[in-house]
Design an enzyme around this catalytic site. Structure first.
Site, PDB file in Angstrom:
ATOM      1  N   CYS A 153       0.822  -1.209   0.000  1.00 35.51           N
ATOM      2  CA  CYS A 153       0.000   0.000   0.000  1.00 35.51           C
ATOM      3  C   CYS A 153       0.858   1.261   0.000  1.00 35.51           C
ATOM      4  CB  CYS A 153      -0.986  -0.002   1.160  1.00 35.51           C
ATOM      5  SG  CYS A 153      -0.262  -0.466   2.731  1.00 35.51           S
TER       6      CYS A 153
HETATM    7  N1  LIG Z   1      -4.224  -4.476   5.082  1.00 30.43           N
HETATM    8  C1  LIG Z   1      -3.736  -3.749   4.089  1.00 30.43           C
HETATM    9  O1  LIG Z   1      -4.017  -2.543   3.974  1.00 30.43           O
HETATM   10  C2  LIG Z   1      -2.839  -4.381   3.070  1.00 30.43           C
HETATM   11  C3  LIG Z   1      -2.412  -5.695   3.171  1.00 30.43           C
HETATM   12  N2  LIG Z   1      -1.603  -6.233   2.198  1.00 30.43           N
HETATM   13  C4  LIG Z   1      -1.163  -7.619   2.271  1.00 30.43           C
HETATM   14  O2  LIG Z   1      -2.279  -8.474   2.005  1.00 30.43           O
HETATM   15  C5  LIG Z   1      -2.171  -9.677   2.760  1.00 30.43           C
HETATM   16  C6  LIG Z   1      -3.406  -9.821   3.655  1.00 30.43           C
HETATM   17  O3  LIG Z   1      -3.464  -8.703   4.524  1.00 30.43           O
HETATM   18  P1  LIG Z   1      -4.685  -8.461   5.498  1.00 30.43           P
HETATM   19  O4  LIG Z   1      -5.949  -8.813   4.821  1.00 30.43           O
HETATM   20  O5  LIG Z   1      -4.501  -7.091   6.028  1.00 30.43           O
HETATM   21  O6  LIG Z   1      -4.347  -9.541   6.636  1.00 30.43           O
HETATM   22  P2  LIG Z   1      -5.335 -10.168   7.732  1.00 30.43           P
HETATM   23  O7  LIG Z   1      -4.471 -10.492   8.883  1.00 30.43           O
HETATM   24  O8  LIG Z   1      -6.498  -9.276   7.940  1.00 30.43           O
HETATM   25  O9  LIG Z   1      -5.852 -11.518   7.043  1.00 30.43           O
HETATM   26  C7  LIG Z   1      -4.985 -12.612   6.833  1.00 30.43           C
HETATM   27  C8  LIG Z   1      -5.767 -13.767   6.224  1.00 30.43           C
HETATM   28  O10 LIG Z   1      -4.892 -14.869   6.036  1.00 30.43           O
HETATM   29  C9  LIG Z   1      -5.380 -16.001   6.758  1.00 30.43           C
HETATM   30  N3  LIG Z   1      -4.214 -16.705   7.302  1.00 30.43           N
HETATM   31  C10 LIG Z   1      -3.345 -16.268   8.239  1.00 30.43           C
HETATM   32  N4  LIG Z   1      -2.399 -17.201   8.487  1.00 30.43           N
HETATM   33  C11 LIG Z   1      -2.694 -18.268   7.692  1.00 30.43           C
HETATM   34  C12 LIG Z   1      -2.122 -19.554   7.512  1.00 30.43           C
HETATM   35  N5  LIG Z   1      -1.028 -19.925   8.177  1.00 30.43           N
HETATM   36  N6  LIG Z   1      -2.676 -20.391   6.625  1.00 30.43           N
HETATM   37  C13 LIG Z   1      -3.770 -20.013   5.908  1.00 30.43           C
HETATM   38  N7  LIG Z   1      -4.379 -18.824   6.051  1.00 30.43           N
HETATM   39  C14 LIG Z   1      -3.850 -17.952   6.930  1.00 30.43           C
HETATM   40  C15 LIG Z   1      -6.245 -15.429   7.850  1.00 30.43           C
HETATM   41  O11 LIG Z   1      -7.170 -16.422   8.284  1.00 30.43           O
HETATM   42  P3  LIG Z   1      -7.896 -16.399   9.740  1.00 30.43           P
HETATM   43  O12 LIG Z   1      -8.259 -14.968   9.998  1.00 30.43           O
HETATM   44  O13 LIG Z   1      -9.100 -17.268   9.538  1.00 30.43           O
HETATM   45  O14 LIG Z   1      -6.948 -16.950  10.719  1.00 30.43           O
HETATM   46  C16 LIG Z   1      -6.909 -14.277   7.098  1.00 30.43           C
HETATM   47  O15 LIG Z   1      -7.933 -14.762   6.283  1.00 30.43           O
HETATM   48  C17 LIG Z   1      -0.876  -9.568   3.566  1.00 30.43           C
HETATM   49  O16 LIG Z   1       0.165 -10.194   2.879  1.00 30.43           O
HETATM   50  C18 LIG Z   1      -0.669  -8.067   3.651  1.00 30.43           C
HETATM   51  O17 LIG Z   1       0.647  -7.758   3.861  1.00 30.43           O
HETATM   52  C19 LIG Z   1      -1.226  -5.505   1.106  1.00 30.43           C
HETATM   53  C20 LIG Z   1      -1.612  -4.211   0.952  1.00 30.43           C
HETATM   54  C21 LIG Z   1      -2.422  -3.529   1.939  1.00 30.43           C
HETATM   55  C1  LIG Z   2      -0.195  -0.010   9.168  1.00 27.71           C
HETATM   56  C2  LIG Z   2       0.650  -1.194   8.794  1.00 27.71           C
HETATM   57  O1  LIG Z   2       1.086  -1.948   9.639  1.00 27.71           O
HETATM   58  N1  LIG Z   2       0.887  -1.363   7.500  1.00 27.71           N
HETATM   59  C3  LIG Z   2       1.656  -2.481   6.996  1.00 27.71           C
HETATM   60  C4  LIG Z   2       1.718  -2.390   5.495  1.00 27.71           C
HETATM   61  C5  LIG Z   2       0.565  -3.016   4.789  1.00 27.71           C
HETATM   62  C6  LIG Z   2       0.939  -3.344   3.352  1.00 27.71           C
HETATM   63  O2  LIG Z   2       0.802  -2.781   2.332  1.00 27.71           O
HETATM   64  O3  LIG Z   2       1.651  -4.267   3.258  1.00 27.71           O
HETATM   65  P1  LIG Z   2       2.305  -5.520   2.714  1.00 27.71           P
HETATM   66  O4  LIG Z   2       3.650  -5.224   2.231  1.00 27.71           O
HETATM   67  O5  LIG Z   2       2.350  -6.353   3.941  1.00 27.71           O
HETATM   68  O6  LIG Z   2       1.441  -6.095   1.704  1.00 27.71           O
HETATM   69  C7  LIG Z   2       3.094  -2.447   7.498  1.00 27.71           C
HETATM   70  O7  LIG Z   2       3.622  -1.383   7.765  1.00 27.71           O
HETATM   71  O8  LIG Z   2       3.712  -3.518   7.503  1.00 27.71           O
END
Ligand SMILES: NC(=O)C1=CN([C@@H]2O[C@H](COP(=O)(O)OP(=O)(O)OC[C@H]3O[C@@H](n4cnc5c(N)ncnc54)[C@H](OP(=O)(O)O)[C@@H]3O)[C@@H](O)[C@H]2O)C=CC1
Ligand SMILES: CC(=O)N[C@@H](CCC(=O)OP(=O)(O)O)C(=O)O
Length: 351
Positions: A153
């Site tokens: 992000c």
């Molecule tokens: N949040 C953001 O703004 C952004 C996030 N990302 C990336 O996107 C990805 C998801 O982020 P986000 O949605 O925030 O994360 P969350 O922690 O909200 O969700 C993670 C998901 O992965 C599942 N999970 C966790 N561990 C395991 C495992 N060992 N095996 C299978 N499933 C698993 C969880 O399942 P359960 O909850 O059922 O345990 C949940 O569905 C990450 O790689 C993050 O870095 C990228 C850009 C922005």
């Molecule tokens: C607020 C906060 O904790 N933000 C996350 C970034 C989320 C994101 O874009 O990350 P990925 O590279 O994990 O997809 C961080 O700083 O690690």
């Protein structure tokens, strides 16, 4: 209106924040049908029992990765933590195209991945050839891509502000400073002490100062425009709001360049873009509330009172342009659909 053949979509990590947002967007996409949704600790639960706002979006239980049926899936969106994501992608059928929202395939160099993420990469060849899905700069390669790595992000907002000005040569590669701020959903839905209400609801703090894993990602992409390696200063902050991200970038103007030429480079690059809006000089600075709930990035350029410097500010919604929205935008391009499908109706939720 002609109807395109339906694409079967799977969401891996449906019980997380980006997974839930992915499902919400897919549900509104006319050409996508959700056929699988996975979870880990929440496996066995129906989607609406975890996210009541998604009632009716997916009829079934979320299942563990190993219990999901991916055989007819055309496109898988991996919303899993990095590390877990590459393991899961390796198990998908070979005819299934993938958009990975995690960091696992963003680095072309597997050794760099290992040094930044502290884990050997499972597939050095795949990370070298995966397409870095900053859609506005990747359209041609996206068309035939089998594996797309969505940018982080912070890199999304930062690179949209910097790639055009780096390519135009109007800023120097020296002394680029990125001051970034994110809402708490950027850290995911998993339980973490720092995300508790009492820890995050008031105050403002920086984290990973001088060490954040998004700095090398930004540098990798910027290096291609400067045609040279560089180092950026990047400091993220956690802001007491749910979603949204703002980057304030300080850069040195190249000799003879002005705030007007920086603005012209950005305006020219994005003049026909549906999701990137460059504000006129002198306009209000971008605000996360101006893009909240949308796939947009708002950008503005300001003159610095310090001679020879410029300030560029970008705002996105981390859960849409910063992750799930951009993932869908990439999938649209991969399948030859209108790039704005499922994303075009979104207007900001203000305030
Ligand atoms: N949040 C953001 O703004 C952004 C996030 N990302 C990336 O996107 C990805 C998801 O982020 P986000 O949605 O925030 O994360 P969350 O922690 O909200 O969700 C993670 C998901 O992965 C599942 N999970 C966790 N561990 C395991 C495992 N060992 N095996 C299978 N499933 C698993 C969880 O399942 P359960 O909850 O059922 O345990 C949940 O569905 C990450 O790689 C993050 O870095 C990228 C850009 C922005
Ligand atoms: C607020 C906060 O904790 N933000 C996350 C970034 C989320 C994101 O874009 O990350 P990925 O590279 O994990 O997809 C961080 O700083 O690690």
């Amino acid at each position: 209106m002609g109807k395109t053949a339906q694409l079967n979509a799977a969401v891996l990590g449906a019980s997380g924040y980006t997974g839930a947002e992915m499902l919400r967007l897919l549900a509104m996409h006319p050409d996508m049908t959700i056929t699988a949704a996975t979870a880990n600790s929440l496996a066995g639960r129906r989607l609406e029992s975890v996210f009541p706002h998604l009632n009716g979006v997916f009829d079934g239980e979320m299942v563990r990765l190993e219990d999901a049926n991916f055989s007819n899936v055309d496109i898988a969106f991996s919303c899993l933590p990095h590390g877990t994501s590459q393991d899961a992608i390796a198990e998908l059928p070979s005819n299934c195209r993938v958009v990975d929202l995690s960091a696992d395939y963003r680095f072309r160099d597997a050794d760099l991945y290992a040094s930044v993420y502290g884990r050997e990469h499972l597939n050095a060849e795949a990370t070298r050839s995966a397409i870095y899905g900053l859609t506005e700069f990747a359209r041609l390669s996206l068309k035939d891509a089998e594996l797309v790595a969505c940018p982080g992000c912070y890199p999304t907002a930062t690179l949209l502000c910097l790639l055009p000005v780096a390519a135009a040569g109007v800023i120097s590669k020296q002394n680029i400073i990125i001051d970034a701020k994110s809402g708490v959903s950027g850290a995911g839905r998993g339980l973490k002490e720092g995300n508790l209400f009492c820890e995050a609801a008031e105050g403002l703090h920086s984290y990973a100062v001088g060490t954040h894993r998004h700095a090398p990602e930004i540098e990798q992409e910027l290096a291609t425009r400067f045609d040279a390696d560089l180092t950026v200063t990047f400091t993220p902050h956690l802001v007491p709001m749910t979603r949204g991200e703002l980057v304030t970038i300080y850069a040195e103007l190249s000799a003879g360049e002005t705030v007007e030429t920086v603005h012209a480079a950005l305006s020219e690059q994005f003049k026909d873009e549906p999701f990137v809006r460059v504000r006129p000089l002198g306009d209000l600075p971008p605000d996360t509330r101006h893009v909240r709930g949308t796939n947009r990035c708002d950008i503005a350029v300001f003159k610095d009172r310090a001679e020879g410097r410029v300030i560029i500010i970008g705002a996105i919604d981390n859960l849409i342009k910063g992750s799930s929205g951009q993932a869908l935008q990439n999938a649209n391009v991969m399948f030859g659909l209108d790039e704005t499908k499922g994303l075009d109706f979104l207007t900001p939720l203000f305030p």
